[in-house]
Enzyme design. Structure first.
Site, PDB file in Angstrom:
ATOM      1  N   LYS A  15       0.846  -1.195   0.000  1.00  0.00           N
ATOM      2  CA  LYS A  15       0.000   0.000   0.000  1.00  0.00           C
ATOM      3  C   LYS A  15       0.884   1.249   0.000  1.00  0.00           C
ATOM      4  CE  LYS A  15      -3.964   2.041   2.479  1.00  0.00           C
ATOM      5  NZ  LYS A  15      -4.863   1.957   3.641  1.00  0.00           N
ATOM      6  N   SER A  70      -9.975   2.401   2.696  1.00  0.00           N
ATOM      7  CA  SER A  70      -9.004   3.024   1.835  1.00  0.00           C
ATOM      8  C   SER A  70      -8.043   2.075   1.136  1.00  0.00           C
ATOM      9  CB  SER A  70      -8.175   4.000   2.672  1.00  0.00           C
ATOM     10  OG  SER A  70      -7.348   3.299   3.599  1.00  0.00           O
ATOM     11  N   SER A 102     -10.487   0.232   6.920  1.00  0.00           N
ATOM     12  CA  SER A 102      -9.816   0.332   5.618  1.00  0.00           C
ATOM     13  C   SER A 102      -9.194  -0.957   5.103  1.00  0.00           C
ATOM     14  CB  SER A 102      -8.738   1.415   5.660  1.00  0.00           C
ATOM     15  OG  SER A 102      -9.311   2.687   5.533  1.00  0.00           O
TER      16      SER A 102
END
Lengths: 487, 491
Positions: free
Chosen positions: B79, B159, B183
């Protein structure tokens, strides 16, 4: 202790009293910063002592420096203050280029040290007590340099993240003198404990001064805070200026606006920085990157047990142990290195005499050459030995001065100097008698007058000294003279 | 050779160890798949092929020498919130576009230590603020899943939308992700993948761009329960560089997968049966309960009475911390700088241009709730609610070993659908924020599909540091559910 007369400022409407409280920022003596391992040494090239944490890089996290915590606890104990076993680090949020994180990590609601007190001594031996409200740990910011380039500001982050202790006093001071004496005493305390080097020139100890005025005995007035004053003289100047300014405003029918002011040392005046209305909203909140700081009571006790002798205790001991006057004791205690030097020199010697040599001759020389006692060219043992030579009658006090000069010049230990230059005091009565007889024989008129006016004996003493190159033992000379003159 | 991207992480590691294929082959297969899929899916902000191949080659050498680490040769995605040395780490924000950190996050450095291979940086909501991946400065991620008979682009959730989409579309064997309010778990639910947010403090936050420090926690997204267990073991561990990291041993999480769950007490909180919950979500939940019953668990009804205050409290605490955490993006030392006539203008121009609307909204909310005069009413109150929520869980865990809830209140929704309504967007987190507030581990696993054929997830919440039980329960449910469906390839 005698009462000092209250400090009053005469205004048009009568006398005014000044009320003062100080917030002293003392840089923690530590090799590393409060939340990073970067160095703290003075004089490094700009931005040499900066870690990624200090520079606020993404994902960087603060980790508390245990040594800095210990230093704060130590200082708190020296202030006889309550040590809070649980304290919280908060973020104080504001934007400035020398504040890389966009917030300063400080302690707002729950400081590491609570209430305490400090007994403050004036030079004349009088003293008063100042209440300590709190001591907390916080990060210093970096330095913005505006004068290197007309169109740019440069930022040096070497100080960014350096540990500071903010020591907040009660509004317990009533004169510029008291404020200066408070800072001086506090500075002495932290230097004794080794928790701050107290160097005001380098900004390692600086004060925010809260000033208000009132008619004696009236309610507290509105205060103004003068930021970052970094010398004892400036503190006093700033207070005097600010107090007069406030009195003038009030006597002109105005009101004091609570605000932050700046002291301009060049002009000797304070200027408004920002008023309460335009004050930052710092949006304090607990720093979620740090857990509450929990101190083990056993650890605090260990720190307590290893505290050095504090100035207050040393002052009392100097007087009781060595029989020194309050003044001499205070001057010695004023500098740990000097006090240590004295104690080393006084071992087994006449302490009062040692104190005289340390405080007068040696301190005078050191002062003239700008030297510190840590770097004294004459060792404590040698000063002790010099005093020993005086008290055992080997040399006179006068000769001792000459020996001391030679010691200062690096000629070595006093005994060796005395030996080398043949400065041993003549106590051999035979030799002295011979010298005296000679002088008496050559000056019959003086002998006659001395017999009538015994004070004239001094002339003979001088002559004997001259004849012996100052080495005659003055006591012995006196005795022989008195006998021979029939006095 | 069959398609190496179809392997599970476990399958790949075993195959690599058995030398059935090489780490370079695994990396190449994934890089090719990304090249083909990314224009449509946009899961990766960038790939790092040179690094991937160099790391893979090194892995092959270690395997040859018999020195393979636990994740040796495993091609994974990272990420963009994780700082990776020398590789742009932008947190999907314009303000950090081009920022190449001179340091590596603790979590990624542990993954490299264990032999994993980096394929690239995964897309996400800007600064991890969002539930649909639409706040990314690098464009939204598109869910590899589409509704039955539809060609409408759906959100992968957020997210960690890039992480979830990449795993679902076989663009990596597993991925790192982070979870501040859901997330990891919500995107996992939206993409038919498994995600776990471990106990707060299990993974170091050092080198992860901060959103809300007291809530942020790293975790993995994987294709199977076992895969996430393998990832989490490497990602976890005490780190002296993070004061909130827990000084505890890291268990062999994968060993919990497949363990019997017989006799475990499972709590089902009535307070999560929110008004207007879609029928299919309620049915899925009931199905999960049945599976656990069948596996020998005892189901207990529990109360978590402060649940309804969790979302408002979360949307005070998280923005408050974010408003402070994001103050460092000021154009002075790194990242974007927009000039101006004076200092204030430089700040304003830089931050106005560098931050997207959702980030700005949260900075504004956070600044407001911390302001003098509002602090007590908002921030302090929210902290009290947070305490109550933690107390609720503590009480519940005296009676049960784990809690079962839905992960999200709906299946993946179309991109653009909820952009104009932040509140509707924030409601995505209604089931997930509670565990962040309480610091508890939460795992989402695929448990079925919606009427339109989209994946739906169930969430297991565990006691502090009891991820092991979650892996056992999730393993049992995974087996019962038998969900192995992959999105039909349309890209």
């Amino acid at each position: 202790m005698s009462e000092r007369p209250p400090y009053r400022i005469q205004g048009r409407t009568g006398e005014w009293e000044v009320v003062l409280g100080l917030e002293v920022h003392a840089q923690v003596a530590s090799k590393a910063k409060l939340f990073s391992a970067a160095g703290t040494g003075f004089g490094a090239a700009p931005n040499d002592h900066v870690s990624l944490v200090d520079a606020g890089f993404p994902g960087m996290l603060p980790v508390i420096n245990r040594f800095c915590v210990e230093q704060a606890v130590k200082t708190g104990l020296g202030l006889k203050a309550k040590i809070n076993h649980r304290s919280i680090f908060d973020r104080k949020n504001y934007f400035y280029p020398d504040l890389p994180q966009g917030y300063q990590i400080s302690q707002f609601k729950d400081p590491i040290v609570g209430e305490g007190e400090l007994i403050v001594h004036h030079d004349d031996g009088t003293s008063f007590t100042v209440g300590i409200e709190r001591l907390h740990l916080e990060q210093d910011a970096g330095k913005s340099i505006h004068d290197m380039d007309p169109n740019a500001t440069y930022v040096d982050l070497n100080r960014s993240g350096v540990a500071l202790m903010e020591i907040v006093s009660r509004p317990d001071m009533r004169s510029p003198d008291e404020a200066a004496a408070y800072v001086k005493t506090l500075r002495q305390l932290v230097r004794y404990m080794g928790t701050c080097d107290g160097d005001m020139e380098k900004g390692n100890l600086r004060a925010d001064v809260n000033v208000s005025v009132r008619k004696p005995g009236a309610e507290l007035g509105t205060r103004c805070e003068i930021k970052n004053v970094n010398s004892l003289r400036f503190i006093q100047q700033a207070i005097v200026y600010e107090a007069h300014r406030q009195i003038e405003v009030i006597e002109d029918g105005g009101k004091i606006v609570q605000e932050t002011r700046l002291f301009d040392a060049g002009k000797g005046e304070t200027r408004s920085m920002r008023s309460k209305e335009e004050a930052h909203d710092y949006r304090y909140f607990p720093d979620p990157d740090l857990l509450p700081l929990v101190l083990d009571p056993v650890w605090v006790k260990q720190i307590q047990a290893t505290l050095p002798e504090l100035p207050e205790q040393k002052l009392a001991r100097m007087q009781s142990q060595y029989g020194l006057s309050a003044y001499d004791a205070a001057v010695l205690v004023g500098d740990v290195a000097r006090a240590d030097f004295f104690e080393e020199a006084a071992k087994g010697r006449d302490a009062k005499l040692v104190a005289n040599w340390v405080l007068n001759d040696l301190s005078g020389k050191m002062g003239a050459d700008g030297l510190e006692f840590e770097a004294s060219p004459v060792s404590a043992a040698d000063i002790g030995a010099l005093v020993g030579l005086i008290t055992d009658g080997t040399i006179s006090g006068k000769i001792a001065r000459e020996v001391f000069e030679r010691m200062w010049a690096g000629e070595g230990a006093p005994a060796a100097i005395v030996e080398k230059h043949g400065l041993v005091q003549v106590t051999d009565t035979g030799a002295l008698e011979a010298a005296i007889d000679e002088i008496m024989a050559a000056n019959p008129d003086k002998v006659e007058s001395a017999k009538e006016k015994p004070q004239a004996i001094g002339w003979f003493v001088g002559q004997v000294m001259k004849a012996t190159g100052g080495k005659a033992n003055p006591g012995a000379v006196n005795q022989i003279l008195k006998a021979k003159l029939g006095l | 050779m069959s398609d190496l991207t179809k392997l599970t992480l476990k399958g790949a590691i075993d195959g690599l160890k058995a030398k059935s294929f090489s780490a370079v082959e695994v990396a190449k297969a994934h890089l090719d798949a990304i090249a083909a899929a990314n224009p449509a899916i946009n899961a990766y902000i960038q790939t790092t092929p040179d690094q991937a191949l160099a790391m893979a080659k090194a892995s092959d050498e270690r395997i040859a020498k018999g020195e393979a680490g636990p994740l040796e040769g495993a091609a994974i995605g990272i990420k963009d919130l994780f700082c990776t040395k020398g590789v742009q780490s932008a947190a999907a924000s314009n303000i950090l576009r081009g920022f190449k950190p001179p340091y590596e996050s603790t979590v990624t450095s542990q993954l490299w230590r264990d032999g994993a291979v980096m394929l690239g940086k995964l897309n996400m909501d800007e600064f991890a603020m969002g539930s649909s991946n639409e706040s990314s400065a690098f464009g939204p991620v598109v869910n590899p899943w589409r509704a039955k008979d539809s060609s409408q682009n759906l959100t992968p959730g957020g997210s960690s939308g890039g992480s979830a989409a990449a795993v679902a579309a076989d663009l990596c064997l597993a991925a790192t992700a982070t979870d501040t309010g859901g997330s990891i778990r919500q995107p996992a639910a939206f993409t038919g993948t498994v995600g776990i947010k471990p106990t707060y403090g299990r993974c170091s936050r050092f080198g992860i761009v901060a959103f809300a420090s007291s809530l942020d926690q790293a975790g993995p997204i994987g294709k199977t329960v076992e895969d996430t267990a393998l990832m989490l073991r490497s990602m976890s561990g005490h780190d002296p560089k993070d004061s909130t990291s827990l000084p505890v041993e890291v268990p062999d999480f994968a060993a919990f997968v497949g363990k019997s769950v017989k006799g475990l007490k499972i709590g089902v909180p009535g307070d999560y049966r929110i008004e207007g919950m879609p029928e299919e979500i309620a049915r899925l939940w009931d199905q999960g309960i049945e599976w656990l019953k069948a596996a020998g668990c005892e189901i207990k009804s529990i109360r978590l009475p402060h649940t309804k205050y969790a979302l408002p409290a979360y949307y005070i605490i998280a923005p408050a911390e974010a408003s402070s955490n994001l103050a460092r993006y000021d154009g002075m030392r790194f990242g974007l700088r927009e000039e101006g006539g004076n200092l204030t203008e430089v700040y304003e121009n830089t931050r106005a241009k560098g931050f997207g609307p959702e980030v700005k909204r949260r900075i504004l909310i956070g600044t407001y709730v911390l302001s003098a005069g509002y602090y007590d009413a908002y921030y302090l109150k929210a902290l009290k609610v947070r305490r109550r929520i933690a107390d609720d869980f503590e009480a519940a865990f005296k009676e049960v070993d784990a809690i079962l809830t839905p992960t999200a209140p709906s299946a993946a929704f179309p991109l653009g659908q909820r952009n104009d309504d932040p509140i509707a967007m924030y409601l995505n987190d209604v089931f997930t924020v509670t565990t962040n507030l309480a610091g508890l581990p939460g795992l989402s696993l695929p448990a079925g599909t919606s009427q339109t054929g989209l994946p739906l997830g169930l969430q297991l919440i565990g006691k502090p540091l009891d991820e092991g039980t979650l892996f056992s329960l999730a393993g049992a449910m995974e087996q019962a559910a038998g969900v192995s469906a992959k999105p039909a390839k349309w890209w």
